[in-house]
Structure formats: C-alpha cells, structure tokens
Design an enzyme around this catalytic site. Structure first.
Site, PDB file in Angstrom:
ATOM      1  N   GLN A  25     -22.687 -37.891 -61.287  1.00 57.36           N
ATOM      2  CA  GLN A  25     -22.199 -38.039 -59.922  1.00 57.36           C
ATOM      3  C   GLN A  25     -23.193 -38.717 -58.990  1.00 57.36           C
ATOM      4  O   GLN A  25     -22.801 -39.239 -57.947  1.00 57.36           O
ATOM      5  CB  GLN A  25     -21.811 -36.670 -59.362  1.00 57.36           C
ATOM      6  CG  GLN A  25     -20.617 -36.068 -60.093  1.00 57.36           C
ATOM      7  CD  GLN A  25     -20.218 -34.719 -59.537  1.00 57.36           C
ATOM      8  OE1 GLN A  25     -20.685 -33.687 -60.005  1.00 57.36           O
ATOM      9  NE2 GLN A  25     -19.367 -34.709 -58.533  1.00 57.36           N
TER      10      GLN A  25
ATOM     11  N   ARG B 198     -30.688 -27.800 -57.664  1.00 59.72           N
ATOM     12  CA  ARG B 198     -29.908 -27.763 -58.895  1.00 59.72           C
ATOM     13  C   ARG B 198     -29.482 -29.180 -59.274  1.00 59.72           C
ATOM     14  O   ARG B 198     -28.895 -29.907 -58.469  1.00 59.72           O
ATOM     15  CB  ARG B 198     -28.668 -26.869 -58.710  1.00 59.72           C
ATOM     16  CG  ARG B 198     -27.845 -26.773 -59.996  1.00 59.72           C
ATOM     17  CD  ARG B 198     -26.610 -25.906 -59.870  1.00 59.72           C
ATOM     18  NE  ARG B 198     -25.874 -25.967 -61.119  1.00 59.72           N
ATOM     19  CZ  ARG B 198     -24.561 -26.185 -61.217  1.00 59.72           C
ATOM     20  NH1 ARG B 198     -23.816 -26.305 -60.131  1.00 59.72           N
ATOM     21  NH2 ARG B 198     -23.982 -26.239 -62.395  1.00 59.72           N
TER      22      ARG B 198
ATOM     23  N   HIS C   3     -23.175 -30.944 -67.777  1.00 61.84           N
ATOM     24  CA  HIS C   3     -22.268 -30.906 -66.627  1.00 61.84           C
ATOM     25  C   HIS C   3     -21.226 -32.016 -66.789  1.00 61.84           C
ATOM     26  O   HIS C   3     -21.287 -33.054 -66.129  1.00 61.84           O
ATOM     27  CB  HIS C   3     -23.066 -31.083 -65.328  1.00 61.84           C
ATOM     28  CG  HIS C   3     -22.298 -30.786 -64.079  1.00 61.84           C
ATOM     29  ND1 HIS C   3     -22.781 -29.975 -63.080  1.00 61.84           N
ATOM     30  CD2 HIS C   3     -21.082 -31.177 -63.647  1.00 61.84           C
ATOM     31  CE1 HIS C   3     -21.916 -29.894 -62.090  1.00 61.84           C
ATOM     32  NE2 HIS C   3     -20.858 -30.628 -62.418  1.00 61.84           N
TER      33      HIS C   3
ATOM     34  N   ASN D 130     -21.852 -26.204 -67.379  1.00 62.52           N
ATOM     35  CA  ASN D 130     -21.188 -26.060 -66.092  1.00 62.52           C
ATOM     36  C   ASN D 130     -19.673 -25.946 -66.265  1.00 62.52           C
ATOM     37  O   ASN D 130     -19.048 -26.816 -66.874  1.00 62.52           O
ATOM     38  CB  ASN D 130     -21.484 -27.276 -65.210  1.00 62.52           C
ATOM     39  CG  ASN D 130     -20.833 -27.174 -63.840  1.00 62.52           C
ATOM     40  OD1 ASN D 130     -21.288 -26.423 -62.983  1.00 62.52           O
ATOM     41  ND2 ASN D 130     -19.749 -27.905 -63.626  1.00 62.52           N
ATOM     42  N   GLU D 131     -19.111 -24.853 -65.782  1.00 59.88           N
ATOM     43  CA  GLU D 131     -17.666 -24.663 -65.633  1.00 59.88           C
ATOM     44  C   GLU D 131     -16.837 -25.018 -66.882  1.00 59.88           C
ATOM     45  O   GLU D 131     -16.004 -25.930 -66.862  1.00 59.88           O
ATOM     46  CB  GLU D 131     -17.146 -25.489 -64.462  1.00 59.88           C
ATOM     47  CG  GLU D 131     -17.766 -25.153 -63.135  1.00 59.88           C
ATOM     48  CD  GLU D 131     -17.244 -26.029 -62.001  1.00 59.88           C
ATOM     49  OE1 GLU D 131     -17.311 -25.598 -60.838  1.00 59.88           O
ATOM     50  OE2 GLU D 131     -16.760 -27.158 -62.277  1.00 59.88           O
TER      51      GLU D 131
ATOM     52  N   ASN E  47     -19.567 -20.763 -59.127  1.00 57.73           N
ATOM     53  CA  ASN E  47     -19.117 -21.805 -58.206  1.00 57.73           C
ATOM     54  C   ASN E  47     -17.848 -21.319 -57.520  1.00 57.73           C
ATOM     55  O   ASN E  47     -16.876 -20.945 -58.192  1.00 57.73           O
ATOM     56  CB  ASN E  47     -18.827 -23.108 -58.959  1.00 57.73           C
ATOM     57  CG  ASN E  47     -20.066 -23.746 -59.531  1.00 57.73           C
ATOM     58  OD1 ASN E  47     -21.185 -23.309 -59.267  1.00 57.73           O
ATOM     59  ND2 ASN E  47     -19.884 -24.794 -60.320  1.00 57.73           N
TER      60      ASN E  47
ATOM     61  N   TYR F 220     -15.163 -22.052 -54.062  1.00 56.17           N
ATOM     62  CA  TYR F 220     -14.781 -22.900 -52.940  1.00 56.17           C
ATOM     63  C   TYR F 220     -13.613 -22.347 -52.129  1.00 56.17           C
ATOM     64  O   TYR F 220     -13.545 -22.568 -50.921  1.00 56.17           O
ATOM     65  CB  TYR F 220     -14.384 -24.295 -53.441  1.00 56.17           C
ATOM     66  CG  TYR F 220     -15.532 -25.112 -53.980  1.00 56.17           C
ATOM     67  CD1 TYR F 220     -16.238 -25.990 -53.166  1.00 56.17           C
ATOM     68  CD2 TYR F 220     -15.916 -25.016 -55.318  1.00 56.17           C
ATOM     69  CE1 TYR F 220     -17.287 -26.751 -53.658  1.00 56.17           C
ATOM     70  CE2 TYR F 220     -16.970 -25.773 -55.821  1.00 56.17           C
ATOM     71  CZ  TYR F 220     -17.654 -26.640 -54.986  1.00 56.17           C
ATOM     72  OH  TYR F 220     -18.705 -27.377 -55.487  1.00 56.17           O
TER      73      TYR F 220
ATOM     74  N   GLU G 184     -22.584 -23.335 -56.599  1.00 58.37           N
ATOM     75  CA  GLU G 184     -21.908 -24.367 -55.800  1.00 58.37           C
ATOM     76  C   GLU G 184     -21.036 -23.706 -54.749  1.00 58.37           C
ATOM     77  O   GLU G 184     -20.345 -22.723 -55.038  1.00 58.37           O
ATOM     78  CB  GLU G 184     -21.013 -25.267 -56.662  1.00 58.37           C
ATOM     79  CG  GLU G 184     -21.726 -26.272 -57.526  1.00 58.37           C
ATOM     80  CD  GLU G 184     -20.749 -27.149 -58.308  1.00 58.37           C
ATOM     81  OE1 GLU G 184     -19.611 -27.360 -57.823  1.00 58.37           O
ATOM     82  OE2 GLU G 184     -21.115 -27.612 -59.400  1.00 58.37           O
TER      83      GLU G 184
ATOM     84  N   TRP H 187     -23.092 -27.404 -52.188  1.00 52.39           N
ATOM     85  CA  TRP H 187     -22.602 -28.633 -52.802  1.00 52.39           C
ATOM     86  C   TRP H 187     -22.079 -29.524 -51.684  1.00 52.39           C
ATOM     87  O   TRP H 187     -21.116 -29.183 -51.031  1.00 52.39           O
ATOM     88  CB  TRP H 187     -21.469 -28.351 -53.794  1.00 52.39           C
ATOM     89  CG  TRP H 187     -21.042 -29.620 -54.481  1.00 52.39           C
ATOM     90  CD1 TRP H 187     -20.083 -30.500 -54.070  1.00 52.39           C
ATOM     91  CD2 TRP H 187     -21.612 -30.171 -55.678  1.00 52.39           C
ATOM     92  NE1 TRP H 187     -20.010 -31.555 -54.926  1.00 52.39           N
ATOM     93  CE2 TRP H 187     -20.940 -31.379 -55.920  1.00 52.39           C
ATOM     94  CE3 TRP H 187     -22.631 -29.774 -56.551  1.00 52.39           C
ATOM     95  CZ2 TRP H 187     -21.241 -32.191 -57.010  1.00 52.39           C
ATOM     96  CZ3 TRP H 187     -22.924 -30.576 -57.630  1.00 52.39           C
ATOM     97  CH2 TRP H 187     -22.234 -31.769 -57.855  1.00 52.39           C
TER      98      TRP H 187
ATOM     99  N   GLU I  44     -17.069 -38.049 -56.855  1.00 47.71           N
ATOM    100  CA  GLU I  44     -16.381 -36.782 -57.082  1.00 47.71           C
ATOM    101  C   GLU I  44     -15.274 -36.934 -58.130  1.00 47.71           C
ATOM    102  O   GLU I  44     -14.086 -36.749 -57.861  1.00 47.71           O
ATOM    103  CB  GLU I  44     -15.821 -36.235 -55.759  1.00 47.71           C
ATOM    104  CG  GLU I  44     -16.887 -35.676 -54.827  1.00 47.71           C
ATOM    105  CD  GLU I  44     -17.540 -34.402 -55.357  1.00 47.71           C
ATOM    106  OE1 GLU I  44     -16.947 -33.763 -56.258  1.00 47.71           O
ATOM    107  OE2 GLU I  44     -18.628 -34.052 -54.868  1.00 47.71           O
ATOM    108  N   TRP I  45     -15.711 -37.314 -59.328  1.00 46.58           N
ATOM    109  CA  TRP I  45     -14.849 -37.359 -60.495  1.00 46.58           C
ATOM    110  C   TRP I  45     -13.587 -38.184 -60.255  1.00 46.58           C
ATOM    111  O   TRP I  45     -13.691 -39.321 -59.843  1.00 46.58           O
ATOM    112  CB  TRP I  45     -14.542 -35.938 -60.969  1.00 46.58           C
ATOM    113  CG  TRP I  45     -15.792 -35.118 -61.176  1.00 46.58           C
ATOM    114  CD1 TRP I  45     -16.153 -33.980 -60.512  1.00 46.58           C
ATOM    115  CD2 TRP I  45     -16.881 -35.370 -62.090  1.00 46.58           C
ATOM    116  NE1 TRP I  45     -17.386 -33.517 -60.960  1.00 46.58           N
ATOM    117  CE2 TRP I  45     -17.857 -34.353 -61.920  1.00 46.58           C
ATOM    118  CE3 TRP I  45     -17.131 -36.369 -63.047  1.00 46.58           C
ATOM    119  CZ2 TRP I  45     -19.040 -34.307 -62.658  1.00 46.58           C
ATOM    120  CZ3 TRP I  45     -18.306 -36.325 -63.781  1.00 46.58           C
ATOM    121  CH2 TRP I  45     -19.242 -35.303 -63.583  1.00 46.58           C
TER     122      TRP I  45
END
Length: 546
Positions: free
Chosen positions: A55, A112, A157, A202-203, A343, A345, A417, A464, A471-472
């Site tokens: 990213q 991170r 990640h 990650n995730e 993480n 949100y 995050e 974050w 962003e992907w």
C-alpha cells in the site's frame, strides 16, 4: 512559509476546531462531551501509526524484488477503481526516512509496517533470499529504533509472490504452509535481534472474504450469490484458505518459540479484523445471530489459536467442508499467540437467517446464517464513511474489546488498526481540515479508554494510517491518512487530524485540554518539529495545489 501565513493557518485550525467542538454531536457523530486524554492510558502504552508494504512502498520491481499477486492483479483493467495500481504507491521505498521522520514528529513510540514477501523471497522457496530486500527493511528498523520508535512488524499482509499462486494456488494448498515458514524464519533471523513485536498474518478472515468469497482481491475467486467469478466456490474455499493460514501461523510460532524467542526476547501474535454487532430486532434469535456473527469473523481465526479448535458456534452447524485439526496440529495451535492484534472500524446490525428469510447470502454457512446491515427502519447505525459498511459507531470499540477480552481470558490486546475514511464526495479542502476524522479518533479512543478502565488488557493502539495510500480495490480514492499525499509530487502534508494526534500524544497532563496549545504549539517542543520535507497548505488550497 511567511510568518503571516503560519499565523493564518494556525488561526484557521483554531477556528475550525472551536466551531466543530461547540456542539456535542457535530455532523451526527457519537462523541464524548470531553476530549480523551493521553493520561487515560498506561504510561508504557504503545501509540503508533500503521502502513503495509504494497500500500505504501512502490518500487515494485527494484533491487531484485519479484512480481507479487497484487502487481499482477492491479495491471488487469477493471480490477481496481480508476485502473490504479501500487507500482509507485507512496514511494516509501525511496522516502522511508522521511516517513519515519514524520512519524516521529507525531510523537508515536511504535510503527506498524509489513514485509513484502516478494521483496524478501521473490520466488518463495523456489529461489534465493534477496539481499536488497533484507537491506531495505534493516534500514527501516534501524532508523525507527534510532528515533525511539518500536518496530511492530507484520510478516504477511495480503501480498505474496505470484509464482506461488501460479505453481500451486498459494493459500488453497497446504504447500503454502512451508513457504510461509521459510519467510517467517528468514525474518526472525534477519530482524529478530531488534524487532520485539511480531504478527504473523494480517486478517486471514478478511483475506478469505475478499479473495475467495467476494472475488475483489487476487486471485479473484467467488461464486453466486456473492459474486460472478470465472472460478471459485465461496462456500468451501475460504475455509481451506483460513485453515492453511492458521496452520502456517502455528508452525511459525512453534519455530519462533523453539529457536528464537528466548534469545531475542520478542512476543508474537496474529491480527484479526472484527466488526462489532448489535441485534437488528429485539428478539432472542437476533441476539444469537450476533454471537454467530462474532464467531464466524473474529472467532473463526482466534479460537483455534487460543483453544485449539474452531468456535463451537461453527461446529454446531458443521458441514464436512469445515476442516479439522489433527492431534499434533491442535498441540501446537493451542496457545500459539502471546497477544491478539485487533483491527476494528465499524459496527453493524445482525439478523438471524435460520428462522427468518434472508437475502445476499445470509442464509449460507460461510456467513454464519446471519444477515448483517448498517440500517434499521431507514436509520443508519452511525455516520456513513467512504467505505461500504463502515459506519462511525464509537461504542463498538468498547464493546468489541470487551467481547474479545472476555472470550479469550483477558489476553493482551493491541488495536493494530483503527481509522476513518471520509465520504468520497467530500470537498478537497476538507481532506486537509478533516474535523470528522478528529471526532472519530476522539470518540473511538475514549471508548477504548473505557474498555481499559473496565479491565481489558489493551497495550497499544495504531491509527490507520500514517498517510493516504493505495487502499486495495478502492485505489487511491479512499483516504485514511493523517497525512495527505500528493500523487504527482509525493509531498506529505499533515491534516488537522495529524495535529490533533500530535497534541494528544504530547499532552500527558490530567489538566484541562489546552486547545490554544494544540493550534499554537511551543516552537521548542521536539514532538511538533516540522520535517523539512513536509509542505504546509494554506486553508484555501485545493488538493492539486498542495
């Protein structure tokens, strides 16, 4: 910048902040009536910002790096918004010293970031270690430590060597476990003498969802009703992928504990993403749907690492496709984390799909027979953001931390995050004077402080993100950064939220929050030192003029 311009910028920051703070519910946000303060967190608490390799790095074919799955995927027209890619990203590969400096200027004590697998092992175990990649990450780690910032390193990640996808389907194959083990061992050997905080993956749950249920990330597998991909089975493949990722994690932790941990003195965990959920209706079936939603997201990943098996909520509705761990695997999987990386949100409503009809795949096992939504009776659960299904619901932070703490015997937690993306229609000047992001952080950190007061063993928080980045699938249109990045010049510009976070970290006093000091910091303060690289924008600047 002329002195008059500096004074003008400071005064405008002050006016905007006072205007926004004059109401307890500006823009519909759920916020605290008083500002959260640094002293509400332990003295040794880690406060940092977060980024990930693909990213921000760019330099996608420099110094021996191989092609990653994202390098290939983003070059296929139509896969990414505006057909954007991470070839240059934020050019952190060349500007990492600047980025470390702006992180230090915020006053963080942790940072991170993640390893680009294809930069370290361009061909996985089918090739050699790339010295250029090792050298790059050594420079980052050494520079952070010189600045008094702890590296918080994620080994994987989302991005991986494309060759592993081409050879055997990457995470769909158990062969990937040994490839990941080689990557982890290489990282422990190369960086473990200085890195004290590790997360393996990650995730896994988000990776499985986006890559093998919805088909929006590589390798773009999906099936109806979740998507219309050329290949994939959304009911089976995600279970296989997560299983292989968890076993790879377990093997890496076993290796770390047996050969490295006692000498290097670090700790190791894994990062999971989880919404909080609330019942859509005041009925027992929806309250049970909340439990299933939590189990089929965070529990799917964490239960095997703490208890040695998938959640009982998943086993209760077991199908033959849900994998099982052998007795040997259970032995090294159980207790294979020193801490939980969380993480978080947003919060959603959950509706039962076992006793009620549902749409959009809620009636599938992979969704836990639960339908989730951000709307009830025409009213949103919180203020919408620039990301689908992300709403501003600060109370969710307290609730999810409380849930994770209770389910996993009060294990140490790092919030790895948490951040805010404005609606994509927001005007360019507001991207810099991001008062809504300030409210977001204030509200979520206040909720986190409440969870800590209630007994949750939370030891760190990472915003974050340090800067706007790739962003992907959303490309560069989703902006989570504390710093704005000009796509042409790569100049980093602090937003109002960066100023707020900087002052929050510097103000350890229990005295009343000093807004005037926030906008007119003492020139001699190390924590508000301005980087020679940073461009300060005037209040009427357009995004293209920054």
């Amino acid at each position: 910048m002329p002195v008059n311009d500096i004074i003008h910028v400071s005064l405008m920051f002050f006016v905007v902040y006072l205007l926004v703070s004059s109401t307890s519910n500006a823009e519909g946000f759920e916020i605290e009536s008083q500002d959260v303060r640094r002293f509400e967190f332990p003295d040794n608490f880690l406060f940092g910002t977060a980024v990930s390799s693909y990213q921000v790095e760019g330099g996608y074919l420099e110094d021996g790096k191989g092609l990653s799955n994202w390098d290939v995927f983003t070059h296929i027209p139509g896969n990414i918004k505006n057909n954007e890619n991470g070839d240059d990203a934020d050019d952190d590969y060349h500007l990492f010293l600047e980025d470390a400096e702006i992180a230090q200027s915020l006053g963080v004590n942790a940072y991170r970031f993640s390893i680009s697998w294809a930069r370290i092992l361009p061909r996985g175990r089918f090739g050699e270690v790339n010295p250029g990649g090792i050298k790059f990450y050594n420079k980052i780690i050494d520079n952070l430590l010189l600045r008094g910032i702890e590296p918080f390193l994620t080994i994987h990640h989302f991005d991986l060597p494309q060759e592993l996808e081409d050879r055997y389907g990457a995470w769909l194959s158990p062969l990937m476990q040994d490839d990941f083990l080689l990557l982890a061992e290489t990282c422990f050997k190369s960086f473990g003498d200085r890195v004290k905080y590790w997360t393996t993956i990650n995730e896994p749950n988000v990776f499985a969802e986006m890559s093998y249920v919805r088909g929006l990330y590589p390798p773009a597998h999906c099936s109806p009703p979740f998507g219309n991909c050329s290949v994939g089975n959304a009911d089976i493949e995600p279970l296989i992928v997560v299983h292989n990722m968890l076993l790879a994690h377990g093997k890496a932790v076993k290796l770390y504990r047996e050969r490295f941990q006692s000498k290097q003195g670090g700790s190791i965990g894994l990062v999971v993403q989880s919404h909080m959920y609330e019942p859509l209706r005041d009925v027992e079936s929806d309250r049970q749907a909340v439990n299933r939603a939590l189990a089929f997201t965070g529990g799917w990943v964490l239960d095997p690492l703490v208890f040695g098996d998938y959640p009982p909520e998943m086993r209760q509705y077991h199908r033959s496709e849900l994998p099982r761990f052998s007795s040997e695997e259970t032995e090294y999987m159980k207790g294979s984390i020193d801490f939980i990386g969380l993480n978080h949100y947003s919060t959603l409503y959950a509706k039962d799909c076992i006793h009620s009809p549902c749409v959009l795949g809620g009636d599938h096992f992979i969704r836990g027979f639960t339908f989730t939504t951000g709307e009830r009776d025409g009213t949103l659960i919180g203020e919408p953001t620039g990301v689908e299904r992300f709403y501003v619901v600060p109370r969710g932070m307290e609730k999810i931390v409380d849930h994770v703490s209770k389910r996993y015997n009060n294990m140490p937690i790092y919030v790895t995050e948490n951040g805010y993306c404005p609606p994509l229609t927001e005007a360019a000047p507001n991207l810099l004077h991001d008062v809504n992001r300030v409210h977001f952080y204030n509200g979520y950190l206040a909720a986190l402080a409440r969870a800590i007061r209630k007994g949750a063993d939370v030891r760190g928080y990472f915003a974050w993100s340090l800067m706007d980045n790739f962003e992907w699938a959303g490309g560069y249109s989703s902006t989570f950064g504390l710093y704005y990045v000009d796509r042409l010049t790569m100049n980093r510009t602090p937003k109002l939220s960066a100023k707020w976070f900087q002052h929050f970290l510097a103000n350890r006093s229990s005295a009343r929050f000093n807004r005037q000091r926030f906008v007119n910091p003492t020139p001699k303060s190390r924590r508000v030192r301005k980087s020679k690289y940073i461009v300060i924008a005037t209040t009427n600047a357009n995004a293209t003029d920054v």
